[in-house]
Design a protein around this motif. Structure first.
Motif, mmCIF file in Angstrom:
data_model
loop_
_atom_site.group_PDB
_atom_site.id
_atom_site.type_symbol
_atom_site.label_atom_id
_atom_site.label_comp_id
_atom_site.label_asym_id
_atom_site.label_seq_id
_atom_site.Cartn_x
_atom_site.Cartn_y
_atom_site.Cartn_z
ATOM 1 N N UNK A 48 0.827 -1.210 0.000
ATOM 2 C CA UNK A 48 0.000 0.000 0.000
ATOM 3 C C UNK A 48 0.862 1.261 0.000
ATOM 4 N N UNK A 49 1.875 1.260 0.882
ATOM 5 C CA UNK A 49 2.758 2.429 0.957
ATOM 6 C C UNK A 49 3.553 2.608 -0.334
ATOM 7 N N UNK A 50 4.020 1.499 -0.902
ATOM 8 C CA UNK A 50 4.812 1.579 -2.133
ATOM 9 C C UNK A 50 3.962 2.070 -3.308
ATOM 10 N N UNK A 51 2.721 1.574 -3.379
ATOM 11 C CA UNK A 51 1.823 2.006 -4.454
ATOM 12 C C UNK A 51 1.466 3.483 -4.316
ATOM 13 N N UNK A 54 4.364 5.426 -5.483
ATOM 14 C CA UNK A 54 4.470 5.352 -6.944
ATOM 15 C C UNK A 54 3.469 6.306 -7.611
ATOM 16 N N UNK A 55 2.232 6.307 -7.103
ATOM 17 C CA UNK A 55 1.202 7.193 -7.663
ATOM 18 C C UNK A 55 1.579 8.658 -7.456
ATOM 19 N N UNK A 56 2.021 8.973 -6.256
ATOM 20 C CA UNK A 56 2.408 10.359 -5.955
ATOM 21 C C UNK A 56 3.590 10.796 -6.820
ATOM 22 N N UNK A 62 4.295 13.784 -13.985
ATOM 23 C CA UNK A 62 3.343 14.233 -15.009
ATOM 24 C C UNK A 62 3.137 15.744 -14.959
ATOM 25 N N UNK A 63 3.099 16.265 -13.751
ATOM 26 C CA UNK A 63 2.947 17.712 -13.612
ATOM 27 C C UNK A 63 4.137 18.447 -14.214
#
Length: 271
Positions: A48-51, A54-56, A62-63
């Motif tokens: 959960x923490x790794x995902x 990764x998303x952040x 992307x920004x």
């Protein structure tokens, strides 16, 4: 009254307790393998923490990419506008050179007894008198009232007032214009009068048997100005009228050979 358990636990006691707890854990781990249970519990938390990380991290990347792309697009758009502007300028220069070349090759330019001055029509944003135009030559350029103005197509008008650096030109379609002309085909001479630049010029009343037809080119008559004798003025658009046919009279409507909206480079003539 004394508070129960008010005595603090000594450091030695804490250390012994910790050692005993570790020994207890080691003994249990020897028989049960606590590591596998611990991994089973901690793996979902780790995933959960790794995902989330990764998303952040992807959001940040992307920004940054979007920001860079926007900057590049803005820069490229500005460059594109500059290139289009330069292309338009180049096309305008080619067009202007073509128009100037038409004036330069006019036979009248090379005549020894005629002085010519090049001029350019200036834009008038609030033109309350559409029968006149403004040019960029004035008294400092030796312009004088009455000077004739032409372009490569034909007679345009006559200077009626001058300032230091500009002059007003009355067009041949003005209601105050009267011009002596003759037909190229028949050499018949007559006068035409301006009827306002929104309408055709009209000739004087002519005999019915006069040979003037639609499409005939009218040129300046020698009776009008010897400087521009034979220079084109207008083209016949209509000939005769039903009301005049009955009394054996005739008249013609003519149109200038130029369009006011397309006028730009002009030639002023003087002797």
């Amino acid at each position: 009254m004394k508070i129960l358990f008010s005595k603090k636990i000594s450091l030695k006691t804490k250390l012994i307790s910790a050692i005993l707890f570790l020994v207890f854990i080691l003994i249990i781990n020897y028989f049960i393998n606590l590591k596998s249970y611990f991994n089973t519990f901690i793996n979902p938390v780790y995933i959960f923490l790794n995902k989330s990380y990764f998303i952040f991290n992807n959001m940040i990347e992307n920004k940054n990419i979007n920001s860079n792309l926007k900057k590049q697009n803005k820069y490229l758009f500005i460059q594109l506008l500059k290139n289009k502007y330069e292309i338009l300028q180049l096309k305008q220069l080619k067009h202007d050179n073509k128009e100037l070349r038409k004036l330069l090759i006019l036979p009248i330019v090379n005549k020894d007894n005629i002085k010519t001055i090049f001029a350019e029509k200036l834009p008038i944003y609030f033109n309350f008198d559409s029968d006149e135009i403004l040019i960029n030559k004035g008294s400092i350029n030796n312009i004088h009232v009455g000077q004739l103005v032409i372009n490569d197509l034909g007679l345009v008008g006559q200077v009626i007032s001058i300032n230091k650096s500009t002059s007003h030109v009355r067009l041949i379609c003005s209601t105050q214009s009267f011009i002596s002309v003759q037909s190229i085909k028949t050499n018949i001479k007559f006068a035409i009068k301006g009827n306002g630049c929104k309408y055709s010029l009209m000739s004087e009343i002519l005999p019915k048997n006069i040979n003037i037809n639609k499409g005939d080119i009218l040129v300046i008559s020698a009776l009008y100005d010897n400087l521009l004798q034979g220079y084109p003025v207008a083209i016949v658009t209509t000939s005769s009228n039903t009301n005049f046919k009955n009394i054996r009279l005739n008249y013609v409507n003519v149109s200038p050979l130029f369009k006011i909206s397309e006028l730009k480079y002009l030639l002023l003539i003087s002797d």
